[in-house]
Structure formats: structure tokens, C-alpha cells
Design a protein around this motif. Structure first.
Motif, PDB file in Angstrom:
ATOM      1  N   ASP A   1     -71.212  26.665  54.414  1.00  0.00           N
ATOM      2  CA  ASP A   1     -72.709  26.883  54.579  1.00  0.00           C
ATOM      3  C   ASP A   1     -73.171  26.590  53.300  1.00  0.00           C
ATOM      4  N   GLU A   2     -74.384  25.509  53.034  1.00  0.00           N
ATOM      5  CA  GLU A   2     -74.672  24.957  51.977  1.00  0.00           C
ATOM      6  C   GLU A   2     -75.477  26.314  51.152  1.00  0.00           C
ATOM      7  N   SER A   3     -76.108  27.082  52.003  1.00  0.00           N
ATOM      8  CA  SER A   3     -76.845  27.910  51.322  1.00  0.00           C
ATOM      9  C   SER A   3     -75.777  29.146  50.524  1.00  0.00           C
ATOM     10  N   LEU A   4     -74.860  29.232  51.321  1.00  0.00           N
ATOM     11  CA  LEU A   4     -74.110  30.409  50.854  1.00  0.00           C
ATOM     12  C   LEU A   4     -73.207  29.856  49.669  1.00  0.00           C
ATOM     13  N   ALA A   5     -72.883  28.454  49.788  1.00  0.00           N
ATOM     14  CA  ALA A   5     -72.165  27.938  48.695  1.00  0.00           C
ATOM     15  C   ALA A   5     -72.993  27.734  47.501  1.00  0.00           C
TER      16      ALA A   5
ATOM     17  N   LEU B   1     -59.885  35.000  43.498  1.00  0.00           N
ATOM     18  CA  LEU B   1     -60.973  35.679  44.248  1.00  0.00           C
ATOM     19  C   LEU B   1     -61.797  34.546  44.173  1.00  0.00           C
ATOM     20  N   ARG B   2     -62.134  33.930  43.238  1.00  0.00           N
ATOM     21  CA  ARG B   2     -63.216  32.737  43.305  1.00  0.00           C
ATOM     22  C   ARG B   2     -62.633  31.646  44.188  1.00  0.00           C
ATOM     23  N   GLN B   3     -61.554  31.463  44.177  1.00  0.00           N
ATOM     24  CA  GLN B   3     -61.068  30.162  45.116  1.00  0.00           C
ATOM     25  C   GLN B   3     -61.399  30.840  46.496  1.00  0.00           C
ATOM     26  N   ALA B   4     -61.089  31.815  46.745  1.00  0.00           N
ATOM     27  CA  ALA B   4     -61.272  32.368  48.185  1.00  0.00           C
ATOM     28  C   ALA B   4     -62.702  32.486  48.548  1.00  0.00           C
ATOM     29  N   ILE B   5     -63.462  32.825  47.559  1.00  0.00           N
ATOM     30  CA  ILE B   5     -65.093  32.742  47.779  1.00  0.00           C
ATOM     31  C   ILE B   5     -65.648  31.615  48.034  1.00  0.00           C
ATOM     32  N   ALA B   6     -65.173  30.366  47.283  1.00  0.00           N
ATOM     33  CA  ALA B   6     -65.615  29.438  47.336  1.00  0.00           C
ATOM     34  C   ALA B   6     -65.199  28.424  48.667  1.00  0.00           C
TER      35      ALA B   6
ATOM     36  N   GLN C   1     -86.643  33.391  56.465  1.00  0.00           N
ATOM     37  CA  GLN C   1     -86.755  33.373  55.155  1.00  0.00           C
ATOM     38  C   GLN C   1     -85.487  32.489  54.344  1.00  0.00           C
ATOM     39  N   ASP C   2     -85.657  31.825  53.576  1.00  0.00           N
ATOM     40  CA  ASP C   2     -84.971  30.937  52.904  1.00  0.00           C
ATOM     41  C   ASP C   2     -83.740  31.875  52.464  1.00  0.00           C
ATOM     42  N   PRO C   3     -82.255  31.339  52.970  1.00  0.00           N
ATOM     43  CA  PRO C   3     -81.182  32.236  52.507  1.00  0.00           C
ATOM     44  C   PRO C   3     -80.881  32.416  51.370  1.00  0.00           C
ATOM     45  N   LEU C   4     -81.219  31.397  50.413  1.00  0.00           N
ATOM     46  CA  LEU C   4     -80.800  31.586  48.865  1.00  0.00           C
ATOM     47  C   LEU C   4     -81.750  32.306  48.423  1.00  0.00           C
ATOM     48  N   GLU C   5     -83.192  32.300  48.803  1.00  0.00           N
ATOM     49  CA  GLU C   5     -84.214  33.186  48.086  1.00  0.00           C
ATOM     50  C   GLU C   5     -84.178  34.471  48.507  1.00  0.00           C
ATOM     51  N   LEU C   6     -83.379  34.810  49.801  1.00  0.00           N
ATOM     52  CA  LEU C   6     -83.349  36.158  50.578  1.00  0.00           C
ATOM     53  C   LEU C   6     -82.274  36.791  49.560  1.00  0.00           C
ATOM     54  N   LEU C   7     -80.967  36.106  49.499  1.00  0.00           N
ATOM     55  CA  LEU C   7     -79.913  36.710  48.490  1.00  0.00           C
ATOM     56  C   LEU C   7     -80.318  37.058  47.248  1.00  0.00           C
ATOM     57  N   THR C   8     -80.959  35.917  46.562  1.00  0.00           N
ATOM     58  CA  THR C   8     -81.290  36.131  44.971  1.00  0.00           C
ATOM     59  C   THR C   8     -82.331  37.420  45.035  1.00  0.00           C
ATOM     60  N   ALA C   9     -83.274  37.408  46.009  1.00  0.00           N
ATOM     61  CA  ALA C   9     -84.279  38.725  45.944  1.00  0.00           C
ATOM     62  C   ALA C   9     -83.402  39.963  46.107  1.00  0.00           C
TER      63      ALA C   9
ATOM     64  N   PHE D   1     -75.473  29.680  46.498  1.00  0.00           N
ATOM     65  CA  PHE D   1     -75.886  30.981  45.999  1.00  0.00           C
ATOM     66  C   PHE D   1     -74.274  31.538  45.330  1.00  0.00           C
ATOM     67  N   TYR D   2     -73.304  31.452  46.020  1.00  0.00           N
ATOM     68  CA  TYR D   2     -72.051  32.043  45.234  1.00  0.00           C
ATOM     69  C   TYR D   2     -71.778  30.985  43.950  1.00  0.00           C
ATOM     70  N   ARG D   3     -72.065  29.744  43.816  1.00  0.00           N
ATOM     71  CA  ARG D   3     -71.805  28.944  42.977  1.00  0.00           C
ATOM     72  C   ARG D   3     -72.925  29.213  41.632  1.00  0.00           C
ATOM     73  N   ALA D   4     -73.951  29.830  41.970  1.00  0.00           N
ATOM     74  CA  ALA D   4     -74.797  30.324  40.884  1.00  0.00           C
ATOM     75  C   ALA D   4     -74.412  31.686  40.495  1.00  0.00           C
ATOM     76  N   GLN D   5     -73.467  32.342  41.187  1.00  0.00           N
ATOM     77  CA  GLN D   5     -72.711  33.456  40.556  1.00  0.00           C
ATOM     78  C   GLN D   5     -71.474  33.526  40.185  1.00  0.00           C
ATOM     79  N   ASP D   6     -71.320  32.093  39.879  1.00  0.00           N
ATOM     80  CA  ASP D   6     -69.935  31.722  39.374  1.00  0.00           C
ATOM     81  C   ASP D   6     -68.766  32.122  40.367  1.00  0.00           C
ATOM     82  N   PHE D   7     -69.092  32.494  41.522  1.00  0.00           N
ATOM     83  CA  PHE D   7     -67.951  32.785  42.828  1.00  0.00           C
ATOM     84  C   PHE D   7     -67.644  34.207  42.364  1.00  0.00           C
ATOM     85  N   GLN D   8     -68.547  34.961  41.784  1.00  0.00           N
ATOM     86  CA  GLN D   8     -68.053  36.291  41.657  1.00  0.00           C
ATOM     87  C   GLN D   8     -68.392  36.971  42.853  1.00  0.00           C
TER      88      GLN D   8
END
Length: 532
Positions: free
Chosen positions: A49-53, A38-43, A151-159, A55-62
Motif C-alpha cells: 500500500d503506497e500510502s501505508l508505506a 520490527l522495522r523489517q516486518a513493518i516495511a 480523506q487522504d490516508p497519509l494525511e489522515l494518519l498524520t493528523a 507513512f511508515y517510511r516517514a516514521q522510520d518504520f517505528q
């Protein structure tokens, strides 16, 4: 029925019912399942996409959508995408059927990972579109320089992750009451279209009080459908119909004389679909200004309406007529901050205006009330051999000193910008009496510049009139700084709903909204039901 078809049917049913039912789109998680695939697929899916990557990196690719704990998130996203058309958004940009299928077929770790990243991409696209617009306006209109409040994608997702999902999605569109009024009007026009629209058009060149006949009946019926008149059976252009025409003319920027002349007939014959298109376009325009900030005070120049307003805490506290750029010297659209005013200003003539309007006369030996400047120093024109210069090689700058003939009048209001646009007084106040006021070289001329100055200064002095007049009477060029900078929006709104719920229209004098509307319709945003 195959398992795949059954799952698709279940997904469609789940999306039509409660948020809890949305959970049934996804297969039940297997407790012992490893998340490595699952994590591999998400990664992999997020890596482009740098912002997506990040964000998911900060989520441990969960996953954030496809876990059993993400029911409310999925529900909020699905509901928002299903209602994207309510906001006049191009629904083809959000492939909700593909998302449903991806959720339904997320039966293995890889499929779950791909579905999760797909949902995140759709979330970001929708969130940016509904918040700050889906058009790229400056690629369509060269005179639009509006910095979209992306809006910054990373900030948007975090919020989003830290918020109630449904509340967060509801907070994305503009919260300005003007947007809400446009949205309600859009829904009203759609309902009106299903009931036949405004009725038959008015078949007449003009109508006046005292007239009778079928054309008067058509005028009456269309004004009734538009909400300007109570139901009536009269076929005469009576006092009540005349009053309704006056109100309609005011809302459409037409001289309110109560006579249905050519401009009034053309305006009243516009279709429900035309009105709907304008409302949807201006919902998009509202999104371009959705910076999420609460402005205690702002200055709002509506070029299409030829008016400048001061808005305090959402209420209009000052309004004055304005002159805008001519059709061949259009005023651009942009936002900035007003920093100061200059009382008794000099006018340093822009080179383009000098070459067009002043230098040819100077070279021909004509008199001029302009000062010639060389490196900032005044040059006596009589000491210059003008025959050695052409319009393009003329080496002097032109300055018009303060005085009654100064093109900027007695005061200018500055928000320094690359377009050299500002607000100012004018000695040509007679132009303010005209219905269409597009005569300047791009700057905004004000009908009531002194009152405008008093209004701006009243927050920083107990005697704004006295302060202004004392400086004015010196005749000396004087800069007065604003203690608090004021946001300025130069906009171009040809449609809006006023505080009383009235739908207002203005002519598209620069032709900008015709091109923007065409771009919106090309993206599939069209009225659900069409009527006359």
C-alpha cells in the motif's frame, strides 16, 4: 491453561475495562531489543500500500500501536471498532477479534510489526467508512454521481498522530446535527424493538373519524408507540386520534386530511425494523456529504420529498415545492456549486428531448413555436424541405426564446454540470399542487422561483426584488452572477429526523433506496432485535 490461552483471556478482559488496561494486551518491551526485525516486518507488511508505506517510511518504520507509549491509541481504536455497530457500520469489515489476537501474540519483533500494520489498516478502513461511507453507491445506482469525501490516508494518519486519539476518533463521523438525530433515533428504535415494537398492525383498508373497534384500537396503539399520541383507552376515532393522524401524515408526506386511508394505513403498519433499516441507510447517505466544511449557505434539493431548501448556518431559511424528473427520466444525485441565474432565459432543447417531443411534429408539418438553429443562426422552417430528414438525421438545434410559453419560465438557476441539470421556473405551476411531483425530464422546477431568486440575491443587493423585477421587465435574456458560489446538493432522502425529533419518511419513488438497503443488509448490517 496455556500461555496463549491466558494471553487471549487477558486481552478480552483488558478490552472490557480501562484504557490503561489495554496496555496489558501487549508483552512488556525489552529495553535492549533491537528494532531491525520490527522495522523489517513493518516495511514488508506495508509495502503493498503506497500510502501505508509512505507513512511508515516517514516514521522510520517505528510502530505506532504496539509500543508502550501507544496505550491511548490502542484504546481509542479498540473502543471505536467495538462501537462500529452504533453507527450502522458492517462490523465484519473490522475483525476486532483478529486484532486482539495479533496484539496478544505480539511477543517478538516480527509479530509486533505485523500487528502494527494490521491495526493501521483497520484504522484506515474504519475511519473512511464512518467518515464518508462504506458503500460504493454509483456501482449500485447508475444515477448516483456523488463524489465521496474520502480523506487522504497519509494525511489522515498524520493528523491522528498529532491529535488526542479518543477525540480524533469521535470527530470522524458527520458532525451535522441531522446525523446525530438519526443516530439517536436508531438507538431508540432498537430499544423499542426489545419492548415489543409498535404492536399489532391495523387490520383495515381505511378508517375515518367516528369509527370504532379493534382496528381503531390498533391504530391508536401504534401511534402511541410512535410518539404521536398520549396513552388512552378509547376505542373511538375521536378528535385526538384524528389530530395524531394528521401529524403522522405530515411526517410521511401524505395529504394531511385526518382520514386513515390506504396510504396512511400502509405507512402506519411499517415495522420498527423497516424504520430502523431506513434510518441506518440515511446515516450512510449523510456520510456521503461529510466534507468536513462548515457551509454558511447551501441549497438542498431532496428529490424524494419534492422540495428545495436554502440552509443558512444549519437553519432552513427558505423552502419551496419542486417537481423532479419522471420515473423514466430520473434526476441524478450529485453536488455542485450554483454560479448564476438567468432571467428571461432561452431554452436550448436537449437533443434527447427534441427527438422525443418536438422533431416528429416538425417533420410532420406541424406548427412550432421553436426556433430552428443552424450553426447558431435562426432558420425559417418554411425554407426547409423537411421530407429529406428523419428524426435522427434532423440537422437543426431547437431554441425556445424568452416568453410566457417558455418551458423554463422566467428564470433559471445554474450550477454547470455534465448532467445539464438546473433549477428553473415553470409555466406548469398546477403540478405543484400534486402530492407526487415527478414529471420533468430531469431538471428541478420550482413553485416559488421569484422568491427563491430574491432570497439568493439579498446578500449582494439592498433591493433584490427591485433588481430582479427591473431585469425581468426588459424581456431580455440576462445573466446575473452570484458574488459567492453556493454549494448545491441534489439528494434522495426518504428518511430523516426533523429539528423537533420527528421521524419523517417519504416513498422510494425511484426505487433507489430499496437497492441500497439490500446492499447494506447483504454486508450484515441488520437490526439487533426484530419486532413488528
Amino acid at each position: 491453561m496455556s500461555l496463549k490461552i491466558a494471553r487471549s483471556a487477558l486481552a478480552a478482559f483488558a478490552l472490557a475495562v480501562s484504557p490503561v488496561a489495554v496496555a496489558s494486551i501487549l508483552p512488556a518491551p525489552v529495553e535492549a531489543q533491537t528494532f531491525s526485525a520490527l522495522r523489517q516486518a513493518i516495511a514488508e507488511a506495508s509495502s503493498s500500500d503506497e500510502s501505508l508505506a509512505a507513512f511508515y517510511r516517514a516514521q522510520d518504520f517505528q510502530p505506532i500501536w504496539t509500543s508502550s507509549e501507544a496505550v491511548e491509541r490502542r484504546s481509542a481504536l479498540i473502543a471505536a471498532l467495538e462501537q462500529a455497530d452504533i453507527h450502522g457500520l458492517p462490523t465484519s469489515r473490522y475483525d476486532i477479534d483478529a486484532l486482539r489476537t495479533a496484539f496478544a501474540e505480539a511477543t517478538n519483533p516480527r509479530a509486533r510489526g505485523l500487528a502494527d500494520v494490521m491495526a493501521t489498516r483497520l484504522f484506515l478502513r474504519y475511519a473512511q467508512d464512518v467518515h464518508s461511507g462504506f458503500l460504493d453507491p454509483d456501482s449500485i445506482i447508475e444515477d448516483i454521481f456523488q463524489d465521496l469525501p474520502r480523506q487522504d490516508p497519509l494525511e489522515l494518519l498524520t493528523a491522528f498522530m498529532d491529535a488526542n486519539p479518543h477525540a480524533f476518533m469521535a470527530s470522524l463521523p458527520p458532525q451535522d446535527p441531522a446525523y446525530a438525530r438519526l443516530l439517536r433515533m436508531k438507538l431508540h428504535l432498537e430499544d423499542l424493538a426489545t419492548r415489543g415494537g409498535y404492536g399489532p398492525t391495523v387490520q383495515a383498508g381505511s378508517l375515518a373519524p367516528g369509527d370504532r373497534g379493534p382496528a381503531v384500537v390498533a391504530l391508536r396503539n401504534r401511534l402511541i408507540a410512535m410518539g404521536y399520541l398520549e396513552r388512552s383507552i378509547t376505542a373511538e376515532y375521536d378528535a385526538r386520534l384524528q389530530a395524531a393522524v394528521v401529524e403522522f401524515q405530515i411526517d410521511n408526506g401524505i395529504t394531511p386530511d385526518g382520514v386513515a386511508g390506504g396510504a396512511t394505513i400502509r405507512a402506519v403498519n411499517r415495522s420498527v425494523e423497516d424504520h430502523w433499516n431506513d434510518v441506518v441507510l440515511h446515516m450512510e447517505r449523510q456520510r456521503w456529504l461529510n466534507d468536513g466544511q462548515v457551509h454558511e449557505r447551501l441549497i438542498f434539493v431532496n428529490l424524494a420529498d419534492f422540495h428545495t431548501r436554502v440552509i443558512d448556518n444549519g437553519e432552513t431559511t427558505f423552502v419551496t415545492r419542486s417537481v423532479i424528473g419522471a420515473r423514466d427520466r430520473q434526476t441524478p444525485e450529485f453536488s455542485d456549486q450554483m454560479e448564476h441565474m438567468v432571467i428571461n432565459p432561452s431554452w436550448y432543447v436537449p437533443r434527447s428531448i427534441a427527438m422525443r417531443s418536438y422533431i416528429p411534429n416538425i417533420l410532420a408539418g406541424g406548427g412550432t413555436y421553436m426556433q430552428l438553429l443552424a450553426n447558431g443562426r435562426v432558420v425559417n422552417p418554411a425554407s426547409v424541405d423537411m421530407s429529406q430528414y428523419s428524426v435522427s438525421s434532423f440537422p437543426f438545434d431547437l431554441r425556445q426564446p424568452p416568453g410566457p410559453r417558455n418551458a423554463l419560465g422566467t428564470v433559471k438557476f445554474m450550477f454547470p454540470n455534465r448532467h445539464a441539470i438546473y433549477l428553473h421556473d415553470t409555466p406548469e405551476q398546477h403540478l405543484m399542487d400534486r402530492e407526487v411531483r415527478a414529471y420533468s425530464s430531469g431538471c428541478i422546477r420550482l413553485a416559488d422561483p421569484h422568491e427563491f431568486a430574491y432570497h439568493l440575491l439579498e446578500r449582494q443587493t439592498d433591493d433584490p426584488v427591485g433588481l430582479f423585477q427591473r431585469i425581468l421587465n426588459t424581456g431580455q435574456e440576462t445573466q446575473v452572477d452570484l458574488e459567492t458560489y453556493i454549494p448545491v446538493h441534489l439528494t434522495y432522502w426518504t428518511a430523516w429526523v426533523d429539528d423537533e425529533g420527528g421521524l419523517n419518511f417519504r416513498d422510494d419513488i425511484y426505487g433507489r433506496n430499496a437497492r441500497l438497503g439490500q446492499a447494506i443488509r447483504a454486508m450484515g448490517v441488520v437490526m439487533p432485535d426484530r419486532a413488528s
